[in-house]
Design a protein around this motif. Structure first.
Motif, PDB file in Angstrom:
ATOM      1  N   LYS A   1       0.826  -1.197   0.000  1.00 11.75           N
ATOM      2  CA  LYS A   1       0.000   0.000   0.000  1.00 11.75           C
ATOM      3  C   LYS A   1       0.866   1.254   0.000  1.00 11.75           C
ATOM      4  N   VAL A   2       0.415   2.259  -0.746  1.00 13.19           N
ATOM      5  CA  VAL A   2       1.116   3.530  -0.827  1.00 13.19           C
ATOM      6  C   VAL A   2       0.089   4.576  -1.269  1.00 13.19           C
ATOM      7  N   THR A   3       0.334   5.817  -0.980  1.00 13.13           N
ATOM      8  CA  THR A   3      -0.626   6.846  -1.369  1.00 13.13           C
ATOM      9  C   THR A   3      -0.636   7.067  -2.878  1.00 13.13           C
ATOM     10  N   THR A   4       0.557   7.153  -3.482  1.00 11.14           N
ATOM     11  CA  THR A   4       0.658   7.436  -4.920  1.00 11.14           C
ATOM     12  C   THR A   4       1.664   6.505  -5.576  1.00 11.14           C
ATOM     13  N   VAL A   5       1.266   5.949  -6.696  1.00 12.74           N
ATOM     14  CA  VAL A   5       2.192   5.209  -7.563  1.00 12.74           C
ATOM     15  C   VAL A   5       2.514   6.085  -8.765  1.00 12.74           C
ATOM     16  N   VAL A   6       3.798   6.302  -9.013  1.00 16.76           N
ATOM     17  CA  VAL A   6       4.259   6.992 -10.208  1.00 16.76           C
ATOM     18  C   VAL A   6       4.817   5.929 -11.152  1.00 16.76           C
TER      19      VAL A   6
ATOM     20  N   ASP B   1     -12.797   1.138  -5.373  1.00 15.64           N
ATOM     21  CA  ASP B   1     -13.635   2.173  -4.773  1.00 15.64           C
ATOM     22  C   ASP B   1     -12.845   3.378  -4.284  1.00 15.64           C
ATOM     23  N   ASP B   2     -11.739   3.134  -3.593  1.00 15.71           N
ATOM     24  CA  ASP B   2     -10.987   4.240  -2.988  1.00 15.71           C
ATOM     25  C   ASP B   2      -9.663   4.528  -3.696  1.00 15.71           C
ATOM     26  N   GLY B   3      -9.566   4.148  -4.966  1.00 12.84           N
ATOM     27  CA  GLY B   3      -8.332   4.422  -5.692  1.00 12.84           C
ATOM     28  C   GLY B   3      -8.061   3.400  -6.768  1.00 12.84           C
ATOM     29  N   TYR B   4      -6.856   2.822  -6.726  1.00 16.04           N
ATOM     30  CA  TYR B   4      -6.406   1.958  -7.801  1.00 16.04           C
ATOM     31  C   TYR B   4      -5.603   0.775  -7.283  1.00 16.04           C
ATOM     32  N   VAL B   5      -5.632  -0.294  -8.041  1.00 13.26           N
ATOM     33  CA  VAL B   5      -4.698  -1.400  -7.871  1.00 13.26           C
ATOM     34  C   VAL B   5      -3.771  -1.388  -9.084  1.00 13.26           C
ATOM     35  N   VAL B   6      -2.479  -1.327  -8.806  1.00 16.31           N
ATOM     36  CA  VAL B   6      -1.467  -1.324  -9.855  1.00 16.31           C
ATOM     37  C   VAL B   6      -0.754  -2.667  -9.815  1.00 16.31           C
ATOM     38  N   GLU B   7      -0.949  -3.451 -10.861  1.00 16.60           N
ATOM     39  CA  GLU B   7      -0.332  -4.778 -10.933  1.00 16.60           C
ATOM     40  C   GLU B   7       0.979  -4.699 -11.696  1.00 16.60           C
ATOM     41  N   THR B   8       1.975  -5.407 -11.215  1.00 16.22           N
ATOM     42  CA  THR B   8       3.279  -5.447 -11.876  1.00 16.22           C
ATOM     43  C   THR B   8       3.729  -6.890 -12.023  1.00 16.22           C
ATOM     44  N   ASP B   9       4.863  -7.075 -12.673  1.00 17.06           N
ATOM     45  CA  ASP B   9       5.412  -8.428 -12.789  1.00 17.06           C
ATOM     46  C   ASP B   9       6.132  -8.867 -11.521  1.00 17.06           C
ATOM     47  N   GLN B  10       6.127  -8.018 -10.502  1.00 16.31           N
ATOM     48  CA  GLN B  10       6.762  -8.349  -9.229  1.00 16.31           C
ATOM     49  C   GLN B  10       5.733  -8.483  -8.097  1.00 16.31           C
TER      50      GLN B  10
ATOM     51  N   VAL C   1      -2.613   7.646  -8.969  1.00 13.59           N
ATOM     52  CA  VAL C   1      -1.607   7.116  -9.900  1.00 13.59           C
ATOM     53  C   VAL C   1      -1.204   8.221 -10.869  1.00 13.59           C
ATOM     54  N   VAL C   2       0.089   8.384 -11.059  1.00  9.04           N
ATOM     55  CA  VAL C   2       0.607   9.324 -12.053  1.00  9.04           C
ATOM     56  C   VAL C   2       1.344   8.521 -13.118  1.00  9.04           C
ATOM     57  N   VAL C   3       0.867   8.585 -14.340  1.00  5.31           N
ATOM     58  CA  VAL C   3       1.483   7.858 -15.453  1.00  5.31           C
ATOM     59  C   VAL C   3       2.519   8.767 -16.099  1.00  5.31           C
ATOM     60  N   ALA C   4       3.791   8.432 -15.892  1.00 11.35           N
ATOM     61  CA  ALA C   4       4.910   9.191 -16.462  1.00 11.35           C
ATOM     62  C   ALA C   4       5.738   8.269 -17.340  1.00 11.35           C
ATOM     63  N   ALA C   5       5.040   7.414 -18.088  1.00 12.05           N
ATOM     64  CA  ALA C   5       5.718   6.395 -18.885  1.00 12.05           C
ATOM     65  C   ALA C   5       6.284   6.928 -20.180  1.00 12.05           C
ATOM     66  N   GLY C   6       6.034   8.215 -20.476  1.00 15.12           N
ATOM     67  CA  GLY C   6       6.618   8.819 -21.676  1.00 15.12           C
ATOM     68  C   GLY C   6       5.632   8.927 -22.812  1.00 15.12           C
ATOM     69  N   GLY C   7       5.696  10.052 -23.514  1.00 13.40           N
ATOM     70  CA  GLY C   7       4.816  10.265 -24.650  1.00 13.40           C
ATOM     71  C   GLY C   7       5.404   9.795 -25.963  1.00 13.40           C
ATOM     72  N   ALA C   8       6.676   9.377 -25.951  1.00 11.16           N
ATOM     73  CA  ALA C   8       7.355   8.945 -27.176  1.00 11.16           C
ATOM     74  C   ALA C   8       8.045   7.614 -26.895  1.00 11.16           C
ATOM     75  N   THR C   9       7.235   6.566 -26.836  1.00  8.73           N
ATOM     76  CA  THR C   9       7.723   5.259 -26.388  1.00  8.73           C
ATOM     77  C   THR C   9       7.865   4.264 -27.520  1.00  8.73           C
ATOM     78  N   ILE C  10       6.844   4.169 -28.361  1.00  7.37           N
ATOM     79  CA  ILE C  10       6.864   3.183 -29.442  1.00  7.37           C
ATOM     80  C   ILE C  10       6.646   3.876 -30.784  1.00  7.37           C
ATOM     81  N   PRO C  11       7.243   3.355 -31.844  1.00 10.18           N
ATOM     82  CA  PRO C  11       7.091   3.991 -33.157  1.00 10.18           C
ATOM     83  C   PRO C  11       5.639   3.998 -33.621  1.00 10.18           C
ATOM     84  N   SER C  12       5.259   5.097 -34.237  1.00  7.03           N
ATOM     85  CA  SER C  12       3.933   5.222 -34.842  1.00  7.03           C
ATOM     86  C   SER C  12       4.110   5.067 -36.345  1.00  7.03           C
ATOM     87  N   VAL C  13       3.863   3.895 -36.841  1.00  4.00           N
ATOM     88  CA  VAL C  13       4.140   3.574 -38.247  1.00  4.00           C
ATOM     89  C   VAL C  13       2.826   3.427 -38.998  1.00  4.00           C
TER      90      VAL C  13
END
Length: 425
Positions: A3-8, A107-116, A124-136
């Motif tokens: 548990k944590v208040t914010t996941v970035v 109800d009170d937020g989010y569950v963030v699942e990872t491979d760990q 939750v703050v999504v800072a995964a990048g706006g230029a990640t994969i090629p747009s072809v």
């Protein structure tokens, strides 16, 4: 479940800027990174890439470039080291090698699942990048067999990332896209001895320097970089504009279509389609070049007017207006026979896009628009309270996608996030 208040999500410059502001506000948080800090700068860039922004413009909250070349341009490994040093100095709570696989609303937020492991968080703050994969574009699938394909960064499916000209087979190269990546790669590949054809669509032309200053100095000094998303008439248009035609080089050189044509690169119109192995090229090349030239002249005129009013800049170097030499548009073919063997490889410099697959579980609450883009109001995902995004083009300011834009955007998002946490459930 932890548990944590914010996941970035993401430990690039945007995620670390958010972390710094959350720490200053006393918000308990964790930063999840699928690789190492700034790993995309280490492994998903071509070898010769340098930042388009001068080093002095590399500024993050409480941190800035500290080297002895403020007017230079960092290489990709240097950018990675800059961001990694920032993470260490701010003691950001990064969990590396932890890939987020899904984000679910509760109800009170989010569950963030990872491979760990899984995390329960109110925000939750999504800072995964706006230029990640090629747009072809889909036109790629009409190309004849035997032509090799590359993208400027990373890889997607069977499309490898371009690293240097040695990656390519001998023979002609078609570079699709005239923005920053396309013109840099076209120049580099042409210099390697391979004939290059550049397919040109809409572009934003820029001189590297103007009247003795880097062109981005002018944009910073005049306040253009600080234009806000809620103060411009056509935000959607601003968010999809091509990147500036710039190159970071020790010579502070201007690289534009005139430069490339003079070096032997063949300019053709936008790649409109492929039929029976023949590329169909738009006849609008003169028009798009004229439009880019007009926009450049307007930009430089604005700089001149600001300089005259502010009275605060030296005018050494080019006199006013001389950087706006018109683009010389050669006679261009309307078709290109891709079956002839002349073109052996294609580099798709057609832009990058974010990879938000882990948010797909939120699609039923209206997080995405009909084109698959996250709906947000300056980074606030109103359809799903407590969810934020950062690092996208013109998120809150014109400079949002630059390193220098992360700090101001992160401050605004952190302030909104704290207000959300304080509001009644």
């Amino acid at each position: 479940m932890l548990k944590v208040t914010t996941v970035v999500i993401g430990a690039g410059h945007s995620g670390l800027a958010v972390s710094r502001h959350l720490a200053e506000r006393g918000v308990d948080h964790v930063v999840l990174e699928r690789g190492e800090v700034a790993s995309s700068w280490r492994f998903q860039r071509w070898d010769s890439l340098r930042l388009l922004t001068p080093n002095w413009l590399s500024r993050l909250p409480g941190y800035a470039y500290r080297g002895d070349d403020p007017d230079g341009y960092m290489s990709a490994p240097q950018v990675a080291a800059f961001i990694e040093d920032y993470a260490k100095e701010t003691a950001a709570p990064v969990r590396a090698n932890t890939a987020v696989t899904a984000v679910r609303r509760v109800d009170d937020g989010y569950v963030v699942e990872t491979d760990q492991e899984a995390w329960r968080a109110r925000t939750v703050v999504v800072a995964a990048g706006g230029a990640t994969i090629p747009s072809v574009p889909d036109v790629r699938h009409g190309m004849p067999d035997g032509i090799e394909h590359r993208a400027p960064a990373g890889s997607t499916g069977d499309l490898p990332g371009y690293r240097n000209p040695a990656d390519l087979p001998d023979g002609g190269v078609l570079v699709v896209g005239p923005s920053a990546s396309g013109i840099q790669i076209a120049q580099e590949v042409q210099a390697s001895g391979r004939p290059v054809t550049l397919a040109v669509g809409e572009h934003v032309r820029m001189p590297r320097t103007y009247r003795g200053h880097d062109v981005l100095w002018w944009m910073d000094a005049t306040g253009l970089f600080d234009d806000r998303y809620d103060e411009i008439p056509d935000l959607l248009r601003a968010r999809v504009l091509p990147s500036m035609q710039l190159i970071g080089s020790p010579q502070r050189a201007t690289l534009d279509l005139n430069t490339l044509s003079g070096a032997g690169v063949r300019l053709v119109g936008r790649l409109a389609g492929v039929r029976d192995g023949v590329a169909q090229l738009s006849g609008s090349l003169p028009n798009v070049c004229t439009l880019a030239d007009l926009k450049l002249k307007r930009l430089l005129k604005g700089f001149d007017e600001w300089a005259a009013t502010a009275g605060a800049v030296a005018t050494a170097g080019l006199p006013a207006g001389e950087a706006a030499v018109p683009t010389v548009v050669p006679t261009a073919p309307q078709e290109l026979d891709l079956r002839s063997g002349e073109i052996r490889s294609v580099i798709w410099a057609t832009g990058l896009q974010p990879d938000f697959a882990f948010l797909s579980g939120l699609g039923d609450v209206g997080v995405f628009d009909r084109k698959g883009r996250v709906r947000h109001d300056g980074g606030v995902v109103t359809a799903s309270p407590g969810l934020y995004v950062i690092g996208l083009p013109f998120l809150r300011r014109r400079k949002s996608s630059l390193i220098d834009g992360a700090g101001p955007d992160a401050a605004d998002i952190a302030a909104h996030l704290v207000g959300h946490l304080a509001a009644p459930a």
